[in-house]
Scaffold this motif. Structure first.
Motif, PDB file in Angstrom:
ATOM      1  N   HIS A   9      -2.712  10.755   1.312  1.00 27.15           N
ATOM      2  CA  HIS A   9      -3.911  10.096   0.792  1.00 27.15           C
ATOM      3  C   HIS A   9      -3.504   8.788   0.115  1.00 27.15           C
ATOM      4  O   HIS A   9      -2.411   8.696  -0.458  1.00 27.15           O
ATOM      5  N   PRO A  10      -4.393   7.778   0.148  1.00 35.00           N
ATOM      6  CA  PRO A  10      -4.054   6.512  -0.514  1.00 35.00           C
ATOM      7  C   PRO A  10      -3.697   6.721  -1.983  1.00 35.00           C
ATOM      8  O   PRO A  10      -4.372   7.462  -2.696  1.00 35.00           O
ATOM      9  N   GLU A  11      -2.606   6.099  -2.385  1.00 35.49           N
ATOM     10  CA  GLU A  11      -2.178   6.153  -3.789  1.00 35.49           C
ATOM     11  C   GLU A  11      -2.449   4.792  -4.438  1.00 35.49           C
ATOM     12  O   GLU A  11      -3.169   4.696  -5.423  1.00 35.49           O
ATOM     13  N   TYR A  12      -1.866   3.738  -3.903  1.00 32.77           N
ATOM     14  CA  TYR A  12      -2.099   2.370  -4.357  1.00 32.77           C
ATOM     15  C   TYR A  12      -2.527   1.545  -3.151  1.00 32.77           C
ATOM     16  O   TYR A  12      -1.904   1.614  -2.093  1.00 32.77           O
ATOM     17  N   VAL A  13      -3.581   0.760  -3.322  1.00 31.31           N
ATOM     18  CA  VAL A  13      -4.104  -0.049  -2.223  1.00 31.31           C
ATOM     19  C   VAL A  13      -4.166  -1.506  -2.676  1.00 31.31           C
ATOM     20  O   VAL A  13      -4.593  -1.796  -3.793  1.00 31.31           O
ATOM     21  N   ASN A  34       0.860  -1.182   0.000  1.00 31.32           N
ATOM     22  CA  ASN A  34       0.000   0.000   0.000  1.00 31.32           C
ATOM     23  C   ASN A  34       0.895   1.230   0.000  1.00 31.32           C
ATOM     24  O   ASN A  34       1.966   1.217   0.608  1.00 31.32           O
ATOM     25  N   SER A  35       0.449   2.295  -0.657  1.00 32.80           N
ATOM     26  CA  SER A  35       1.233   3.531  -0.637  1.00 32.80           C
ATOM     27  C   SER A  35       0.306   4.734  -0.493  1.00 32.80           C
ATOM     28  O   SER A  35      -0.884   4.667  -0.799  1.00 32.80           O
ATOM     29  N   TRP A  36       0.927   5.833  -0.003  1.00 29.86           N
ATOM     30  CA  TRP A  36       0.210   7.083   0.198  1.00 29.86           C
ATOM     31  C   TRP A  36       0.960   8.195  -0.496  1.00 29.86           C
ATOM     32  O   TRP A  36       2.190   8.223  -0.502  1.00 29.86           O
TER      33      TRP A  36
END
Length: 173
Positions: free
Chosen positions: A88-92, A82-84
């Motif tokens: 804010h969430p970028e990739y989930v 997961n990345s932010w």
């Protein structure tokens, strides 16, 4: 700071002063940079052959430093990535895997209908530091491990509450 990191920094400083600064033409400088990049790529390959990175070291949340590919990300259990971006969430629910034989780290994310797979050489630089170098050698990202992500979420919740409920708030941390 580790001895090997000190040696790497010294090597770069010597190269900058003894090689780069002596270049008189663009063509000569171009050749020297290409040679330096090849030397550094060979060092990376050598590090990958003796991969010291372990999945357990990667698990957790990381924060990018200068020009990092991801602002913040986590390597979660079951190889979930997961990345932010900007908080804010970028990739989930992406994926990640570490190939020990080559010390390459594969990150797979979905963006709309596109599936993006990025491969990196992973270099663990002591406690809490990770360097990810794209396998094509075009990008280097440095990350610092976050000790307590729940602390960041708590701060984020306070800031959101201030922003949406009070419209103005000063938070002292």
């Amino acid at each position: 700071m580790t001895d090997s990191l000190d040696a790497e920094k010294l090597s770069q400083k010597v190269w900058l002063s003894d090689v780069r600064s002596t270049c008189k033409t663009v063509e000569f400088l171009d050749g020297k940079y290409k040679s330096r990049i090849q030397d550094l790529a060979l060092q990376i390959i050598k590090m990958a052959e003796t991969c010291e990175v372990k999945e357990a070291q990667l698990m957790g949340e990381w924060s990018g430093e200068r020009y990092a590919r991801f602002d913040e990300f986590e390597f979660a259990k079951d190889n979930v990535f997961n990345s932010w971006l900007g908080g804010h969430p970028e990739y989930v629910n992406g994926g990640w895997s570490l190939k020990k034989s080559s010390c390459t780290l594969a990150i797979k994310v979905v963006q709309g209908e596109r599936v993006i797979v990025s491969d990196y050489f992973a270099v663990h630089k002591g406690a809490g530091r990770l360097v990810m170098i794209s396998t094509d050698g075009k990008s280097v990202s440095v990350y610092e491990k976050l000790n307590n992500k729940s602390e960041w979420f708590a701060v984020g919740a306070v800031v959101l509450a201030c922003a949406f409920v009070l419209r103005f708030c000063i938070v002292l941390i």
